[in-house]
Design an enzyme around this catalytic site. Structure first.
Site, PDB file in Angstrom:
ATOM      1  N   HIS A 101       0.813  -1.208   0.000  1.00 24.20           N
ATOM      2  CA  HIS A 101       0.000   0.000   0.000  1.00 24.20           C
ATOM      3  C   HIS A 101       0.848   1.260   0.000  1.00 24.20           C
ATOM      4  CE1 HIS A 101      -2.683   3.187   1.405  1.00 24.20           C
ATOM      5  NE2 HIS A 101      -3.656   2.464   0.874  1.00 24.20           N
TER       6      HIS A 101
ATOM      7  N   ALA B 166      -5.891  -8.152   3.333  1.00 20.15           N
ATOM      8  CA  ALA B 166      -7.114  -8.661   2.728  1.00 20.15           C
ATOM      9  C   ALA B 166      -7.372  -7.942   1.412  1.00 20.15           C
ATOM     10  CB  ALA B 166      -8.290  -8.466   3.686  1.00 20.15           C
TER      11      ALA B 166
ATOM     12  N   GLY C 249      -9.404  -5.685  -0.528  1.00 18.95           N
ATOM     13  CA  GLY C 249     -10.400  -4.622  -0.465  1.00 18.95           C
ATOM     14  C   GLY C 249     -10.458  -3.878  -1.783  1.00 18.95           C
TER      15      GLY C 249
ATOM     16  N   HIS D  24      -8.760  -1.472  -3.142  1.00 20.13           N
ATOM     17  CA  HIS D  24      -7.526  -1.284  -3.915  1.00 20.13           C
ATOM     18  C   HIS D  24      -7.229  -2.498  -4.785  1.00 20.13           C
ATOM     19  CE1 HIS D  24      -6.555   2.479  -2.078  1.00 20.13           C
ATOM     20  NE2 HIS D  24      -6.260   1.978  -0.887  1.00 20.13           N
TER      21      HIS D  24
END
Length: 123
Positions: A10, A72, A74, A76
């Protein structure tokens, strides 16, 4: 075929945030000395997925596996990442791109997190 691996994280504003990801990268590089392994970030940090892929392709990679270093899957990973990969495939039609599942969804990682949580809790 030259395969390369991109660990896709991220990113964060704090540069120290990436230290665990850099440790994972170092371990993989030690285990797989012939496979290029790079670390790319979705936001806040460099290099981006696009920049990282371009560099690997310039070095001769014709297959790139993108491994999401997310707990997890999600938004993105459901929306943005497939769009990024579609753009990469359009820009580099001779390169095979594949996307792994979120690392945190792999059973080995789930079990390791459970073991660590119990150990930290003293249970």
């Amino acid at each position: 075929m030259t395969t390369a691996l991109i660990l896709f994280a991220h990113g964060a504003r704090d540069p120290e945030w990436a230290n665990p990801m850099r440790r994972v990268q170092a371990v993989i590089r030690q285990r797989m000395t012939t496979v290029p392994v790079e670390l790319a970030f979705l936001e806040f940090m460099a290099p981006t997925l696009t920049d990282c892929a371009a560099g690997l392709i310039a070095q001769g990679a014709d297959k790139i596996v993108v491994m999401p270093m997310f707990v997890a899957r999600g938004g993105h990973l459901k929306k943005e990442t497939p769009e990024m990969l579609a753009a990469l495939r359009a820009s580099y039609p001779h390169v095979e791109f594949s996307l792994g599942n979120a690392i945190g969804e792999h059973e080995l990682v789930v079990q390791a997190m459970a073991t660590a949580a119990l150990e930290v809790a003293g249970l």
